[in-house]
Design an enzyme around this catalytic site. Structure first.
Site, short mmCIF file in Angstrom:
data_model
loop_
_atom_site.label_atom_id
_atom_site.label_comp_id
_atom_site.label_asym_id
_atom_site.label_seq_id
_atom_site.Cartn_x
_atom_site.Cartn_y
_atom_site.Cartn_z
N ASP A 58 -4.70 -6.21 8.62
CA ASP A 58 -3.35 -5.98 8.78
C ASP A 58 -3.21 -4.89 9.99
O ASP A 58 -4.07 -4.28 10.36
CB ASP A 58 -2.44 -5.24 7.72
CG ASP A 58 -2.98 -3.83 7.37
OD1 ASP A 58 -2.11 -3.22 8.29
OD2 ASP A 58 -3.59 -3.69 6.63
N ASP A 86 0.86 -1.05 0.10
CA ASP A 86 0.05 0.08 -0.10
C ASP A 86 0.91 1.13 0.12
O ASP A 86 2.12 1.16 -0.01
CB ASP A 86 -0.84 -0.01 1.08
CG ASP A 86 -0.36 0.35 2.44
OD1 ASP A 86 0.78 0.51 2.60
OD2 ASP A 86 -1.11 0.35 3.55
#
Length: 416
Positions: free
Chosen positions: A256, A95
């Site tokens: 996460d 990301d």
């Protein structure tokens, strides 16, 4: 991805296997990161994969990276899996690290740069470039004026970038995930609807880290009717083990979080986690010559250096003796609190007494079968230096993953 997977975000946290807990020294030839161990090199299976942020590796624009130049060269030359020495059965996700540039007017990257980073890293999954929205409406509250306008501006930026990302990543090696942002459950739903209409099959829910669990769950309830049987949903930066069953029920397929690791050394009390969901306070024995606060007091003459050294040594000796059943709980606590009074003051020492007594009295490290607790014993609950603190964090990560597996096993039993 099958339900429910945990990805561990890289934050340059590793431990030095050469560290000597008695002498508190390490191998002088050790090379940071290359010779150190990640959680997956300590435990057989502490997570299902790792997540790496572009902001961590590359920094922000011309900003500083958390990686050294040599580490970055190695990372890009060999790819993420090789750099982290990840086993073949672990997956990888990338990301942009939107929280690091939340205060900027627009994201500091171009879509092409993000795709190049993901491809060079050889990720399995790549999250579209996004921009965090500030705040989430409380019950009875409704954003308006400039606040609402800014929320919509950031949502529009994220969706425009997601469209561009999907088009330009069609031939890439990774599976794209589109990021949904919002300021209430309805606006999150609008984001998800827009992403699905673009052609995304995989959705990440962004900006949820500051949200209360109830707000996260109401948003997931809102978007659930939109999800197809093969839609993957990832929660960015969220763990919340008490809600694992709800996450699964509401269609979440992966999460996460570094929270278990961070709580080991950033939380005031909940430092050592247990499978039952209980947490213990780590016993603080700061190194008198390495602790900034203590060093300042010594340099200013508030604390005598020889007294500090003596009390620190007594506290550590008492803890080791206690772990060897050679000293009583009362005398161990007395030695620890004597040093606590010196570095934190009488008031703080009395406030923490009951927590220390519970930690030492229950001896949770002896009940744990993880590799960390078995190898370093009482050191795991001593709040002192990065090597002990990170190992406690690694223990917490394994506890989180075991709790997830337990939740999944209960669901399997319910279905059978």
């Amino acid at each position: 991805m099958s339900k429910l997977k945990y990805f561990f975000p890289d934050s340059q946290d590793f431990i030095d296997p050469s560290f000597d807990f008695v002498r508190e020294t390490r191998n002088e030839h050790r090379v940071r990161q290359r010779d150190d161990h990640y959680p997956h090199e300590v435990f057989p299976h502490p997570y299902d994969g790792m997540l790496v942020s572009k902001a961590v590796v590359d920094g922000l624009g011309g900003g500083e990276s958390k990686y050294t130049r040599a580490q970055r060269l190695r990372y890009f030359r060999n790819g993420m899996k090789h750099f982290f020495r990840l086993p073949d059965n672990m997956q990888t996700m990338g990301d942009c690290g939107a929280f690091t540039y939340v205060n900027q007017d627009v994201p500091p990257y171009r879509v092409e740069e993000v795709i190049e980073f993901y491809e060079t890293s050889r990720f399995n999954y790549g999250v579209s470039l996004d921009h965090i929205i500030f705040g989430y409406e409380k019950p009875g509250e409704s954003f308006s004026g400039e606040v609402l306008a800014e929320c919509r501006r950031r949502q529009d930026i994220t969706l425009t970038l997601a469209q561009d990302f999907l088009v330009k990543s069609q031939k890439s090696c990774f599976t794209p995930f589109g990021v949904a942002h919002g300021w209430n459950k309805k606006s999150y739903r609008q984001s998800v609807e827009a992403l699905l209409a673009m052609g995304y099959k995989n959705i990440t829910m962004g900006g949820m880290v500051p949200l209360k669990t109830a707000q996260i769950l109401e948003t997931l309830e809102e978007i659930k009717p939109l999800l197809k049987s093969d839609t993957q949903v990832h929660l960015l930066g969220i763990a919340r083990p008490e809600s694992f069953a709800d996450f699964i029920r509401l269609g979440v397929t992966s999460i996460d979080s570094t929270t278990p690791l961070q709580q080991a050394f950033k939380d005031r009390k909940n430092n050592y986690h247990t499978p039952e969901g209980r947490a213990y306070t780590a016993v603080r024995v700061p190194q008198f010559d390495a602790n900034p606060s203590l060093s300042r007091k010594i340099k200013s003459g508030v604390i005598d250096q020889d007294v500090a050294r003596h009390l620190e040594k007594d506290a550590m000796h008492a803890l080791f003796e206690y772990d060897n059943n050679a000293l009583s709980l009362e005398k161990t606590l007395e030695a620890v609190l004597a040093y606590e009074r010196l570095h934190s003051g009488e008031k703080e020492a009395e406030k923490i007494r009951a927590d220390y007594e519970r930690t030492l009295g229950d001896r949770p490290w002896r009940k744990c079968e993880c590799n960390i607790c078995r190898s370093i014993g009482i050191n795991v609950i001593i709040f002192r230096g990065a090597e002990r603190n990170r190992r406690r964090g690694f223990h917490n990560i394994q506890v989180l993953y075991n709790r997830l597996q337990y939740t999944l096993s209960l669901r399997s039993e319910d279905k059978s």
